[in-house]
Motif scaffolding. Structure first.
Motif, PDB file in Angstrom:
ATOM      1  N   ARG A   1       0.768  -1.339   0.080  1.00 27.15           N
ATOM      2  CA  ARG A   1      -0.042   0.043  -0.028  1.00 27.15           C
ATOM      3  C   ARG A   1       0.834   1.482   0.049  1.00 27.15           C
ATOM      4  N   CYS A   2       0.464   2.340  -0.770  1.00 25.93           N
ATOM      5  CA  CYS A   2       1.084   3.667  -0.735  1.00 25.93           C
ATOM      6  C   CYS A   2       0.129   4.650  -0.729  1.00 25.93           C
ATOM      7  N   ASP A   3       0.593   5.597   0.207  1.00 25.17           N
ATOM      8  CA  ASP A   3      -0.295   6.852   0.582  1.00 25.17           C
ATOM      9  C   ASP A   3       0.495   7.859   0.406  1.00 25.17           C
ATOM     10  N   ASN A   4       1.693   7.999  -0.340  1.00 25.39           N
ATOM     11  CA  ASN A   4       2.311   9.224  -0.619  1.00 25.39           C
ATOM     12  C   ASN A   4       1.645   9.894  -1.612  1.00 25.39           C
ATOM     13  N   PRO A   5       1.123  11.100  -1.452  1.00 28.70           N
ATOM     14  CA  PRO A   5       0.225  11.824  -2.639  1.00 28.70           C
ATOM     15  C   PRO A   5       0.978  11.974  -3.811  1.00 28.70           C
ATOM     16  N   GLU A   6       2.320  12.148  -3.793  1.00 25.41           N
ATOM     17  CA  GLU A   6       3.039  12.596  -5.016  1.00 25.41           C
ATOM     18  C   GLU A   6       2.903  11.278  -6.071  1.00 25.41           C
TER      19      GLU A   6
ATOM     20  N   ASP B   1      -4.077  -0.597  -8.000  1.00 25.40           N
ATOM     21  CA  ASP B   1      -5.216  -0.084  -8.026  1.00 25.40           C
ATOM     22  C   ASP B   1      -5.243   1.253  -7.076  1.00 25.40           C
ATOM     23  N   THR B   2      -5.787   2.239  -7.628  1.00 24.70           N
ATOM     24  CA  THR B   2      -6.555   3.518  -6.966  1.00 24.70           C
ATOM     25  C   THR B   2      -7.780   2.976  -6.145  1.00 24.70           C
ATOM     26  N   ARG B   3      -7.391   3.217  -4.860  1.00 23.07           N
ATOM     27  CA  ARG B   3      -8.414   2.948  -3.776  1.00 23.07           C
ATOM     28  C   ARG B   3      -8.903   4.377  -3.142  1.00 23.07           C
ATOM     29  N   VAL B   4     -10.295   4.547  -2.959  1.00 22.18           N
ATOM     30  CA  VAL B   4     -10.904   5.516  -2.383  1.00 22.18           C
ATOM     31  C   VAL B   4     -11.548   5.169  -1.127  1.00 22.18           C
ATOM     32  N   VAL B   5     -10.942   5.630   0.128  1.00 18.34           N
ATOM     33  CA  VAL B   5     -11.342   5.228   1.254  1.00 18.34           C
ATOM     34  C   VAL B   5     -11.429   6.149   2.330  1.00 18.34           C
ATOM     35  N   ASP B   6     -12.836   6.458   2.621  1.00 19.09           N
ATOM     36  CA  ASP B   6     -12.784   7.804   3.880  1.00 19.09           C
ATOM     37  C   ASP B   6     -12.450   8.918   3.337  1.00 19.09           C
ATOM     38  N   GLY B   7     -12.547   9.178   1.789  1.00 21.18           N
ATOM     39  CA  GLY B   7     -12.351  10.513   1.084  1.00 21.18           C
ATOM     40  C   GLY B   7     -10.829  10.450   0.834  1.00 21.18           C
ATOM     41  N   LYS B   8      -9.912   9.589   1.180  1.00 18.76           N
ATOM     42  CA  LYS B   8      -8.967   9.568   0.885  1.00 18.76           C
ATOM     43  C   LYS B   8      -8.466   8.714  -0.223  1.00 18.76           C
ATOM     44  N   THR B   9      -7.457   9.100  -0.992  1.00 18.12           N
ATOM     45  CA  THR B   9      -7.003   8.171  -2.196  1.00 18.12           C
ATOM     46  C   THR B   9      -5.513   7.289  -1.807  1.00 18.12           C
ATOM     47  N   SER B  10      -5.542   6.194  -2.050  1.00 17.00           N
ATOM     48  CA  SER B  10      -4.000   5.436  -1.799  1.00 17.00           C
ATOM     49  C   SER B  10      -4.147   4.428  -3.169  1.00 17.00           C
ATOM     50  N   LEU B  11      -2.632   4.006  -3.191  1.00 15.65           N
ATOM     51  CA  LEU B  11      -2.654   2.899  -4.207  1.00 15.65           C
ATOM     52  C   LEU B  11      -2.680   1.368  -3.461  1.00 15.65           C
TER      53      LEU B  11
ATOM     54  N   GLU C   1       9.787   2.446 -11.520  1.00 19.81           N
ATOM     55  CA  GLU C   1      10.621   3.186 -10.833  1.00 19.81           C
ATOM     56  C   GLU C   1      10.007   3.420  -9.424  1.00 19.81           C
ATOM     57  N   ALA C   2       9.115   2.333  -8.995  1.00 16.36           N
ATOM     58  CA  ALA C   2       8.824   2.237  -7.518  1.00 16.36           C
ATOM     59  C   ALA C   2       9.872   2.255  -6.444  1.00 16.36           C
ATOM     60  N   LYS C   3       9.615   3.062  -5.552  1.00 14.37           N
ATOM     61  CA  LYS C   3      10.627   3.245  -4.328  1.00 14.37           C
ATOM     62  C   LYS C   3      10.185   2.471  -3.096  1.00 14.37           C
ATOM     63  N   ALA C   4      11.067   1.626  -2.659  1.00 14.52           N
ATOM     64  CA  ALA C   4      10.579   0.911  -1.435  1.00 14.52           C
ATOM     65  C   ALA C   4      10.024   1.600  -0.258  1.00 14.52           C
ATOM     66  N   GLU C   5      10.606   2.907  -0.127  1.00 14.62           N
ATOM     67  CA  GLU C   5      10.256   3.700   1.211  1.00 14.62           C
ATOM     68  C   GLU C   5       8.499   4.326   1.030  1.00 14.62           C
ATOM     69  N   ASP C   6       8.135   4.187  -0.412  1.00 15.37           N
ATOM     70  CA  ASP C   6       6.726   4.552  -0.670  1.00 15.37           C
ATOM     71  C   ASP C   6       5.600   3.598  -0.166  1.00 15.37           C
TER      72      ASP C   6
END
Ligand code: FAD
Length: 501
Positions: free
Chosen positions: A272-277, A303-313, A381-386
């Motif tokens: 899961r990634c929550d980094n808005p950038e 996947d884009t997920r939309v949960v409680d008004g916030k988006t994550s991957l 280009e996925a970075k582990a820290e995200d």
């Protein structure tokens, strides 16, 4: 001795299935008395929780395993069409409730997110193109687009394109009309709506510990998980909507139809990634093909997920083996489910599915770096820290008797009902929450046949102007109903980008 409390219907579990059935029954018969009994202290605490499933509104728009290819190269689109129309039936129910004012805002549980399929290599491209040409001829998929052009893919899935070899052959399809569904929010909205109705109760922190025949109905034993106190409730009809734990309860019922069923639990994990950038560069659910020989639940998707008004991957799932039937279950769940009647089918499945077992063990053994490597096939280009690892819900796949092999493993869902229609259980996990309404309509038709044809027929027609077969055959009606549902669910006002910005 004091008499037991009596209701018409007991529903075990407060996931999407029980919540849907309870609300549907109340719509059909407002006088019906029912009780939902949930072991956890809130609804949607297991598979229906938004972080325990992928939230894909499965409509056959992107899932490549819904259009299997035969050895001769031919592609069968029947399953994709069926799931698409089942999803439209679910949307009819949500649209009906929404128009009635049951939900303050449908966008709290359903959001537009384009559905894409993505393949690599000549073989994958050949399959995707053929599949596109076939699907496009059906009205449910008329809006599907196809491309092999990387500049177009750069627009469709900008996060996934940089860092790829220049000569890599890839192709994609896109349907803008896809959705992300927060099945947890939907479940809780349905339960809230239900609790406002007379004679409907939702009881939390209560475990159903047993059930026994009582004349033409059932006596259900319920234990308070905090105080340890027990009580019994008599019901004319019982629904075992306990998710992975439906099997042991079905076995306790002793109904003839339960004999021979076993469960094969498969656990899951996501990245899961929550980094808005990062999140803002990907607005899609992109499904690809599972590795050769791996099971359908291992199809990778970003996947884009939309949960409680916030988006994550979310990326995954990574499957794994466990002996628990619920995420909050016990390691004894699988061993305790072995019976004389299912040991044969279970051993046959163990014998015939060594590859699956090996695959699941290898998935469990993966390091974070190996998981990131799978992600980098999608997002080079996925970075582990995200990214962080999250545990998904449990899927208990069905094991059932088979006259030739002794036992087979089934990846779909199966509704098991007693002959007299007084008890039903839902086994299995796929395609799951998206097709809940169709499954619950099947239950009603099987367990309440007289009411379905008689007193409830008018209301059913009002809520569901067209069912799956009609939607699959009648293009004009399909488009009319689909447009109505979009409007009622607030899916037409905004483009995806605007909607969850
Ligand atoms: C990894 C994963 C990904 C998925 N992705 C998707 C997807 O993208 N789209 C989709 O449509 N579907 C998806 N699904 C499937 C979907 O999540 C399930 O089909 C659906 O949530 C099942 O709902 P349910 O109500 O049957 O079970 P659950 O939501 O599991 O609810 C069962 C409830 O019963 C309760 N319970 C159990 N035993 C007892 C007892 N003895 N007494 C009282 N209560 C009890 C549990 O606590 C739980 O709350 C996915 C599932 C998984 C696991």
């Amino acid at each position: 001795m004091a008499q037991n409390e009596a209701v018409d219907v007991v529903l075990v579990g407060a996931g999407i299935m029980s919540a849907t059935l309870a609300v549907l029954l109340k719509e059909l018969d407002p006088a019906i008395k029912l009780e939902v009994v949930e072991l956890m202290d809130s609804g949607a605490a297991e598979s229906s929780n938004p972080w325990n499933n992928a939230g894909t509104g499965h409509a056959g728009l992107c899932e490549l395993n819904y259009t299997p290819q035969a050895a001769d190269g031919s592609i069968d689109i029947k399953k994709a069409v069926h799931i698409n129309t089942q999803f439209e039936v679910s949307r009819q129910f949500w649209a009906y409730l929404s128009k009635k004012g049951a939900f303050s805002s449908p966008r709290a549980f359903i959001n537009p997110v384009p559905h894409l399929s993505y393949v690599e290599g000549e073989k994958g491209i050949d399959f995707l193109k053929k599949r596109f040409e076939l699907l496009k001829q059906h009205h449910a998929f008329a809006e599907m687009e196809y491309t092999e052009d990387k500049s177009v893919m750069n627009e469709w899935m900008p996060l996934m394109m940089p860092g790829r070899p220049a000569d890599q052959k890839i192709a994609a399809t896109r349907v803008m009309k896809g959705t992300d569904v927060n099945f947890g929010a939907l479940t809780n909205k349905l339960l809230k709506h239900l609790a406002n109705a007379p004679d409907a109760q939702v009881k939390y922190s209560k475990r159903v510990t047993g059930l026994r025949r009582n004349g033409s109905g059932w006596t259900v034993s319920i234990k308070d998980v905090n105080s340890g106190n027990s009580r019994e409730v008599d019901a004319r009809f019982v629904f075992l909507g306990a998710g992975g734990a439906a099997l042991p309860l079905l076995q306790q019922s002793g109904i003839e139809e339960s004999k021979g069923f076993g469960g094969f639990p498969v656990s899951g994990q996501w990245l899961r990634c929550d980094n808005p950038e990062v999140v803002k560069k990907h607005q899609a659910k992109v499904y690809s093909q599972a590795a050769v020989g791996s099971p359908p639940m291992s199809v990778p998707h970003l996947d884009t997920r939309v949960v409680d008004g916030k988006t994550s991957l979310l990326f995954g799932p990574y499957a794994g083996f466990t002996t628990k039937f619920l995420k909050h279950g016990s390691f004894m769940d699988l061993p305790l489910s072995v019976r004389m009647s299912n040991i044969g089918p279970m051993l046959a499945v163990a014998r015939d599915n060594m590859d699956l077992t090996k695959y699941l063990v290898s998935e469990v053994m993966q390091s974070m770096e190996q998981r990131l490597d799978s992600l980098r096939r999608f997002y080079p280009e996925a970075k582990a820290e995200d990214w962080r690892l999250e545990v998904a819900g449990q899927r208990v796949q069905i094991i059932k008797k088979d006259p030739k092999k002794g036992g087979v493993l089934q990846f779909g869902t199966e509704l098991v009902a007693s002959k007299d229609g007084s008890l039903a259980a839902l086994l299995g996990a796929s395609p799951g929450a998206s097709v809940t309404v169709s499954i619950m309509l099947e239950l009603i038709e099987r367990c309440f046949p007289e009411q379905t044809k008689g007193a409830w027929a008018g209301k059913l027609k009002e809520i569901f102007p067209a069912r799956e077969k009609v939607l699959a055959a009648d293009a004009a009606l399909y488009h009319k109903i689909s447009a109505h549902n979009d409007e009622a669910l607030g899916l037409v006002e905004n483009s995806p980008a605007q909607s969850y910005a």
